[in-house]
Every structure is written in C-alpha cells, then in structure tokens.
Design a protein around this motif. Sequence first.
Motif, PDB file in Angstrom:
ATOM      1  N   GLU A 195       9.018  15.394  -7.177  1.00 60.69           N
ATOM      2  CA  GLU A 195      10.341  15.114  -6.622  1.00 60.69           C
ATOM      3  C   GLU A 195      11.252  14.489  -7.675  1.00 60.69           C
ATOM      4  OE1 GLU A 195       9.024  14.110  -2.019  1.00 60.69           O
ATOM      5  OE2 GLU A 195       8.814  12.582  -3.589  1.00 60.69           O
ATOM      6  N   ARG A 196      10.690  13.638  -8.523  1.00 62.64           N
ATOM      7  CA  ARG A 196      11.477  13.026  -9.584  1.00 62.64           C
ATOM      8  C   ARG A 196      11.995  14.068 -10.560  1.00 62.64           C
ATOM      9  NH1 ARG A 196       6.825   8.942 -10.798  1.00 62.64           N
ATOM     10  NH2 ARG A 196       7.417   9.383 -12.969  1.00 62.64           N
ATOM     11  N   LEU A 197      11.118  14.974 -10.958  1.00 60.47           N
ATOM     12  CA  LEU A 197      11.519  16.009 -11.915  1.00 60.47           C
ATOM     13  C   LEU A 197      12.582  16.917 -11.318  1.00 60.47           C
ATOM     14  CD1 LEU A 197       8.049  16.994 -13.449  1.00 60.47           C
ATOM     15  CD2 LEU A 197       9.718  15.352 -14.302  1.00 60.47           C
ATOM     16  N   GLY A 198      12.421  17.253 -10.044  1.00 66.30           N
ATOM     17  CA  GLY A 198      13.414  18.092  -9.378  1.00 66.30           C
ATOM     18  C   GLY A 198      14.771  17.412  -9.295  1.00 66.30           C
ATOM     19  N   LEU A 199      14.769  16.117  -9.012  1.00 62.72           N
ATOM     20  CA  LEU A 199      16.021  15.362  -8.930  1.00 62.72           C
ATOM     21  C   LEU A 199      16.738  15.338 -10.275  1.00 62.72           C
ATOM     22  CD1 LEU A 199      17.869  13.462  -7.249  1.00 62.72           C
ATOM     23  CD2 LEU A 199      16.449  11.568  -8.074  1.00 62.72           C
ATOM     24  N   LEU A 200      16.006  15.092 -11.357  1.00 62.81           N
ATOM     25  CA  LEU A 200      16.619  15.026 -12.682  1.00 62.81           C
ATOM     26  C   LEU A 200      17.138  16.383 -13.136  1.00 62.81           C
ATOM     27  CD1 LEU A 200      14.146  12.613 -14.507  1.00 62.81           C
ATOM     28  CD2 LEU A 200      16.358  12.074 -13.482  1.00 62.81           C
ATOM     29  N   ARG A 201      16.496  17.442 -12.708  1.00 62.81           N
ATOM     30  CA  ARG A 201      16.968  18.784 -13.092  1.00 62.81           C
ATOM     31  C   ARG A 201      18.340  19.095 -12.506  1.00 62.81           C
ATOM     32  NH1 ARG A 201      11.391  20.433 -12.865  1.00 62.81           N
ATOM     33  NH2 ARG A 201      11.598  20.941 -10.647  1.00 62.81           N
ATOM     34  N   THR A 202      18.719  18.419 -11.438  1.00 66.86           N
ATOM     35  CA  THR A 202      20.031  18.684 -10.841  1.00 66.86           C
ATOM     36  C   THR A 202      21.174  18.145 -11.700  1.00 66.86           C
ATOM     37  OG1 THR A 202      20.030  16.617  -9.536  1.00 66.86           O
ATOM     38  CG2 THR A 202      19.005  18.565  -8.537  1.00 66.86           C
ATOM     39  N   ARG A 203      20.866  17.229 -12.630  1.00 63.48           N
ATOM     40  CA  ARG A 203      21.900  16.630 -13.504  1.00 63.48           C
ATOM     41  C   ARG A 203      21.373  16.573 -14.934  1.00 63.48           C
ATOM     42  NH1 ARG A 203      25.229  13.191 -10.457  1.00 63.48           N
ATOM     43  NH2 ARG A 203      26.443  12.852 -12.351  1.00 63.48           N
TER      44      ARG A 203
END
Length: 253
Positions: free
Chosen positions: A195-203
Amino acid sequence: MSDLGAGFGYLMKGQRWAVQNGRWLGFGLLPGLITLVIYAGALIGLGHGADDFVAWATPFADAWSSPWQGLLRTGLTALVFVLGLFLAVITFTAVTLLLGQPFYDSLSEEVDRSEGGEVPESELPLWRELLVSARDSVRILLRVALYGIALFACGFIPVVGQTVVPAIGFCVSGYFLAQELTGVALQRRGFALKERLGLLRTRRLLVLGFGVPLTLSFLVPFVAVFLMPGAVAGATLLVRDLVDPATEPAPAH
C-alpha cells in the motif's frame, strides 16, 4: 513539475523543524554516527579494490591497445564506485532507521503532534515493529539490488554507461530513499508495504523532489548523520499531504 519543487520544500521544512527542536536533533545523531563508521570503512575498502575488480571482470580488454583499455576500465571503475555509493545511500537509511526505530517513531509522532490533528500511533509492540521494519527494508533493498545489477550491466555501454547511467542511478536511489523514510510515518498509520509503494507511485515527482536532493547531499561525508532527523521529519510532513486521515487503513497486526 511543481511536484518536484514541493518535494524539495518538504525536505527543507523537515530540516527546519529539526533545527527548531534541537533536543530531537541531538538524540537522532547517535544511530547515524554508528552507521556512518561502518559504511565509511566499507566504502574505503571499495575504493581500494574497485580497479582490481574491474580488471578481473573485463579480461577481454587485456589485449586492447591504449587508450581504449584505460578509458574502458577507468570508466567502469568510476561506475562501480558510484553504484557502491548508490547502494550505500539506500542501505545507510535502512540500517539507521532500524537502529533508531524507537527514536524515529517518537520523532515522527512529535511532528504530527506539532502540526495538529490526529496523531496516529502504532499498536504493535516494539519487537514487532522492528521485525516489520526489517522485513520491509529487506524487500526494498532487494528491489534496489535488481536495479543496481541492471544499471551496472548498462554501464558497459560506451559513453551512455558513464554519463546517463549514473544520473539514472541517483534518481532511483532518491526514490527508494524516500520510500524508506516515509515508511516510518506510513507504518504508524497501518499501511502495509504494498500500500505504501502504491501511494508513492501516485506522486512520483513529489517523491523524487524529496529523495534525489537528499541522496546527493548524503554523498558529502558526515552530512547524512546530521540530516537524518530532519529527513524523517520532512518525510512525515510529506506523508501528511499524501494521506487522507479518513481513508487510513486500520493498523496491521
């Protein structure tokens, strides 16, 4: 492109927060100092042995005439050292965060508290937090190693391998460095690694704007030690911007 500037802004805000809260800055120096001594010895050893390693790895160039043999091996020796620095920056952060886990968790909580609003706290015992942090760091470092191997292979491409590849390496290093640092605040909020990696990929540009300048500054001796508390503070501020408290998942057990 504005996200690049915003990411750098969070880095500066975090350093300013650490300076204004000198007690936290002081407590944060010890884990970094211990890690710095270990890594300085490793990089000194790499500096002495990189040329021998390159000569061993390029036997096909033994019969090359001057200056081509020297150009190839000098360029590859420099690339080996740059990749060593690339790995050192990433692993330095992971090891320092692991050694200073209790402190950096408290520091991140204090940043949230000073900014107002809800202050997420991990419900896991310390030993479990350390285990989760170590496991996630290993997963990230495995990804870094794969990128490092690919970049090393690309280093054999003439000209590009000695110019473009190191630049890409710094960008990759900055991105993964930001992943490690934001992990402190996101883990407290119950975000699993995926979930952390997915969140950072958005920005991505925001993350690069935060991580790449920090990576470059870490190359200066001793700077990493003094910037770590502010880096954790800045990463927490960045996370507050990324995460909507109303959508935070329940703490993982």
